[in-house]
Write an enzyme that holds these catalytic residues in place. Structure first.
Site, PDB file in Angstrom:
ATOM      1  N   TYR A  71       0.833  -1.211   0.000  1.00 54.56           N
ATOM      2  CA  TYR A  71       0.000   0.000   0.000  1.00 54.56           C
ATOM      3  C   TYR A  71       0.868   1.261   0.000  1.00 54.56           C
ATOM      4  O   TYR A  71       0.532   2.254  -0.637  1.00 54.56           O
ATOM      5  CB  TYR A  71      -0.971  -0.030   1.192  1.00 54.56           C
ATOM      6  CG  TYR A  71      -2.210  -0.822   0.873  1.00 54.56           C
ATOM      7  CD1 TYR A  71      -2.300  -2.179   1.181  1.00 54.56           C
ATOM      8  CD2 TYR A  71      -3.273  -0.237   0.187  1.00 54.56           C
ATOM      9  CE1 TYR A  71      -3.417  -2.918   0.838  1.00 54.56           C
ATOM     10  CE2 TYR A  71      -4.401  -0.971  -0.168  1.00 54.56           C
ATOM     11  CZ  TYR A  71      -4.466  -2.315   0.154  1.00 54.56           C
ATOM     12  OH  TYR A  71      -5.566  -3.047  -0.216  1.00 54.56           O
ATOM     13  N   GLN A 105     -15.465   3.538  -6.929  1.00 48.08           N
ATOM     14  CA  GLN A 105     -14.846   2.329  -6.362  1.00 48.08           C
ATOM     15  C   GLN A 105     -13.362   2.599  -6.109  1.00 48.08           C
ATOM     16  O   GLN A 105     -12.682   1.793  -5.487  1.00 48.08           O
ATOM     17  CB  GLN A 105     -14.981   1.146  -7.326  1.00 48.08           C
ATOM     18  CG  GLN A 105     -16.416   0.784  -7.654  1.00 48.08           C
ATOM     19  CD  GLN A 105     -16.480  -0.226  -8.773  1.00 48.08           C
ATOM     20  OE1 GLN A 105     -16.460  -1.443  -8.555  1.00 48.08           O
ATOM     21  NE2 GLN A 105     -16.552   0.271 -10.009  1.00 48.08           N
ATOM     22  N   ASN A 106     -12.872   3.708  -6.633  1.00 48.70           N
ATOM     23  CA  ASN A 106     -11.445   4.017  -6.557  1.00 48.70           C
ATOM     24  C   ASN A 106     -11.067   4.507  -5.162  1.00 48.70           C
ATOM     25  O   ASN A 106     -11.857   5.151  -4.479  1.00 48.70           O
ATOM     26  CB  ASN A 106     -11.067   5.072  -7.605  1.00 48.70           C
ATOM     27  CG  ASN A 106     -11.351   4.590  -9.014  1.00 48.70           C
ATOM     28  OD1 ASN A 106     -11.493   3.386  -9.253  1.00 48.70           O
ATOM     29  ND2 ASN A 106     -11.474   5.516  -9.953  1.00 48.70           N
ATOM     30  N   HIS A 123     -15.203   1.921  -1.603  1.00 49.33           N
ATOM     31  CA  HIS A 123     -14.117   1.001  -1.224  1.00 49.33           C
ATOM     32  C   HIS A 123     -13.070   1.690  -0.367  1.00 49.33           C
ATOM     33  O   HIS A 123     -11.974   1.169  -0.178  1.00 49.33           O
ATOM     34  CB  HIS A 123     -13.457   0.399  -2.479  1.00 49.33           C
ATOM     35  CG  HIS A 123     -14.381  -0.523  -3.216  1.00 49.33           C
ATOM     36  ND1 HIS A 123     -14.151  -0.905  -4.519  1.00 49.33           N
ATOM     37  CD2 HIS A 123     -15.546  -1.111  -2.856  1.00 49.33           C
ATOM     38  CE1 HIS A 123     -15.139  -1.705  -4.916  1.00 49.33           C
ATOM     39  NE2 HIS A 123     -16.001  -1.837  -3.926  1.00 49.33           N
ATOM     40  N   CYS A 131      -7.409   2.413  13.005  1.00 47.94           N
ATOM     41  CA  CYS A 131      -6.846   1.486  13.973  1.00 47.94           C
ATOM     42  C   CYS A 131      -7.570   0.140  13.908  1.00 47.94           C
ATOM     43  O   CYS A 131      -8.780   0.072  13.700  1.00 47.94           O
ATOM     44  CB  CYS A 131      -6.959   2.071  15.390  1.00 47.94           C
ATOM     45  SG  CYS A 131      -6.258   0.991  16.644  1.00 47.94           S
ATOM     46  N   GLY A 190     -15.354   3.502 -16.693  1.00 49.10           N
ATOM     47  CA  GLY A 190     -14.097   2.799 -16.391  1.00 49.10           C
ATOM     48  C   GLY A 190     -14.190   1.748 -15.317  1.00 49.10           C
ATOM     49  O   GLY A 190     -13.323   1.676 -14.442  1.00 49.10           O
ATOM     50  N   VAL A 217     -13.323   1.412 -22.609  1.00 47.73           N
ATOM     51  CA  VAL A 217     -12.537   1.097 -23.825  1.00 47.73           C
ATOM     52  C   VAL A 217     -12.906  -0.289 -24.359  1.00 47.73           C
ATOM     53  O   VAL A 217     -12.446  -0.693 -25.424  1.00 47.73           O
ATOM     54  CB  VAL A 217     -11.017   1.178 -23.553  1.00 47.73           C
ATOM     55  CG1 VAL A 217     -10.595   2.620 -23.266  1.00 47.73           C
ATOM     56  CG2 VAL A 217     -10.626   0.252 -22.398  1.00 47.73           C
TER      57      VAL A 217
HETATM   58  N1  APR Z   1     -11.048   4.905 -20.115  1.00 49.98           N
HETATM   59  C1  APR Z   1     -12.183   4.203 -19.836  1.00 49.98           C
HETATM   60  N2  APR Z   1     -12.174   2.922 -19.374  1.00 49.98           N
HETATM   61  C2  APR Z   1     -10.961   2.349 -19.199  1.00 49.98           C
HETATM   62  C3  APR Z   1      -9.742   3.019 -19.468  1.00 49.98           C
HETATM   63  C4  APR Z   1      -9.831   4.351 -19.949  1.00 49.98           C
HETATM   64  N3  APR Z   1      -8.725   5.064 -20.239  1.00 49.98           N
HETATM   65  N4  APR Z   1      -8.713   2.165 -19.197  1.00 49.98           N
HETATM   66  C5  APR Z   1      -9.274   1.030 -18.747  1.00 49.98           C
HETATM   67  N5  APR Z   1     -10.619   1.127 -18.758  1.00 49.98           N
HETATM   68  C6  APR Z   1     -11.604   0.147 -18.306  1.00 49.98           C
HETATM   69  C7  APR Z   1     -11.249  -1.290 -18.552  1.00 49.98           C
HETATM   70  O1  APR Z   1     -11.732  -1.704 -19.821  1.00 49.98           O
HETATM   71  C8  APR Z   1     -12.021  -1.985 -17.422  1.00 49.98           C
HETATM   72  O2  APR Z   1     -13.361  -2.260 -17.824  1.00 49.98           O
HETATM   73  O3  APR Z   1     -11.690   0.291 -16.902  1.00 49.98           O
HETATM   74  C9  APR Z   1     -12.057  -0.951 -16.311  1.00 49.98           C
HETATM   75  C10 APR Z   1     -11.101  -1.246 -15.170  1.00 49.98           C
HETATM   76  O4  APR Z   1     -11.538  -2.445 -14.568  1.00 49.98           O
HETATM   77  P1  APR Z   1     -10.807  -2.944 -13.242  1.00 49.98           P
HETATM   78  O5  APR Z   1      -9.337  -2.866 -13.407  1.00 49.98           O
HETATM   79  O6  APR Z   1     -11.453  -4.244 -12.892  1.00 49.98           O
HETATM   80  O7  APR Z   1     -11.185  -1.860 -12.130  1.00 49.98           O
HETATM   81  P2  APR Z   1     -12.559  -1.708 -11.363  1.00 49.98           P
HETATM   82  O8  APR Z   1     -13.722  -2.035 -12.231  1.00 49.98           O
HETATM   83  O9  APR Z   1     -12.548  -0.347 -10.749  1.00 49.98           O
HETATM   84  O10 APR Z   1     -12.436  -2.815 -10.189  1.00 49.98           O
HETATM   85  C11 APR Z   1     -13.456  -2.830  -9.213  1.00 49.98           C
HETATM   86  O11 APR Z   1     -12.184  -4.417  -7.909  1.00 49.98           O
HETATM   87  O12 APR Z   1     -10.119  -5.096  -7.143  1.00 49.98           O
HETATM   88  C12 APR Z   1     -11.283  -4.460  -6.798  1.00 49.98           C
HETATM   89  O13 APR Z   1     -11.537  -2.860  -5.109  1.00 49.98           O
HETATM   90  C13 APR Z   1     -11.013  -3.036  -6.388  1.00 49.98           C
HETATM   91  O14 APR Z   1     -12.378  -1.062  -6.756  1.00 49.98           O
HETATM   92  C14 APR Z   1     -11.789  -2.198  -7.403  1.00 49.98           C
HETATM   93  C15 APR Z   1     -12.859  -3.166  -7.873  1.00 49.98           C
END
Ligand code: APR
Length: 251
Positions: A71, A105-106, A123, A131, A190, A217
């Site tokens: 982290y 979720q970020n 999240h 703590c 995203g 994308v």
């Molecule tokens: N613009 C738009 N979409 C994008 C881009 C971009 N520049 N780059 C990537 N993506 C899309 C990918 O196609 C994918 O569908 O963003 C998504 C990212 O997916 P993940 O990596 O799975 O992230 P996320 O959906 O936020 O994951 C959800 O999973 O691991 C846990 O807690 C973590 O909050 C996270 C949760």
């Protein structure tokens, strides 16, 4: 932007302008153009690291030093990242009254740094610690070093994020459902839409007659229920939708 995409851009703008209560759901993809690694893409974090080794309560119990090392590395990486035009466009839409709630979720904190207020972080946030024993919480201004201990009770501090197998904060979820039930539109940006309960949020808006816009994308499990699927990078698509909204408004 190719013409076919312009058609979906204009359709997305029309949904946004006519919405009464639009909410946004964002995932790691909105921060990808800020050089924050996503989780499941080709260069995603879960391709390099095992989430079960780093993002679970069991992993932290087993080896808090390893979890904090990971982290702290992410904090250092994100400290050098900047919000991109997708983040700043959402912040402006909120100020203009087009966006009523931002659910993310970020954990990277880039929405706040882009000017968004009252972000619903389902999240948690990478910059917050709490703590493991008492109710002490704090906001870090720099990456953690070593395994931080609670200044109140001496127990270990942990990142204030939701790990796999953990429930989301009940008060945060209550706010989410409150906003979703008011929503007549949801723009989803995203996210791979595979982690629950967040993946369910757009379907909830859809089930009550709301419109769903997806910006990604690639296609996701959400794409079939999207009224408008705009294929493209968030940092380019959101400003393009913003320009189309201005054109619709005759600005
Ligand atoms: N613009 C738009 N979409 C994008 C881009 C971009 N520049 N780059 C990537 N993506 C899309 C990918 O196609 C994918 O569908 O963003 C998504 C990212 O997916 P993940 O990596 O799975 O992230 P996320 O959906 O936020 O994951 C959800 O999973 O691991 C846990 O807690 C973590 O909050 C996270 C949760």
């Amino acid at each position: 932007m190719p013409v076919t995409d312009m058609e979906t851009i204009v359709r997305a703008a029309e949904v946004i302008v006519s919405a009464r209560h639009m909410v946004a759901l964002t995932g790691a993809g909105i921060s990808q153009e800020s050089d924050v690694p996503t989780f499941r893409g080709n260069d995603g974090l879960w391709r390099q690291y095992d989430p079960m080794e780093l993002a679970t309560p069991e992993a932290f119990k087993r080896d808090p030093g390893l979890v904090w090392e990971w982290y702290s590395w992410r904090q250092g990486l994100i400290a050098n990242c900047r919000p991109n035009p997708a983040h700043t466009t959402l912040a402006r839409w909120a100020r203009d009254g087009l966006l009523k709630a931002l659910i993310t979720q970020n954990v990277d904190g880039l929405h706040e740094r882009a000017g968004s207020e009252d972000v619903i972080e389902v999240h948690g946030n990478l910059w917050r610690v709490r703590c493991t024993e008492c109710d002490y919480r704090a906001h870090l201004s720099a990456p953690a070093s070593g395994v931080p201990e609670c200044p109140e009770c001496g127990a270990l501090l942990r990142p204030d994020v939701v790990w796999f197998g953990e429930a989301l904060d009940a008060a945060v979820l209550a706010r989410v459902w409150q906003e979703l039930h008011l929503a007549d539109a949801c723009i989803v940006i995203g996210t791979s839409a595979v982690v629950y309960p967040a993946a369910q949020f757009p379907a909830t808006v859809k089930s009550q007659g709301g419109a769903v816009i997806e910006v990604n994308v690639e296609e996701t499990p959400l794409t079939p229920i999207a009224d408008v699927h705009v294929r493209g990078r968030a940092g380019e698509v959101l400003p393009a939708i913003d320009r189309a909204i201005a054109a619709l408004r005759g600005q």
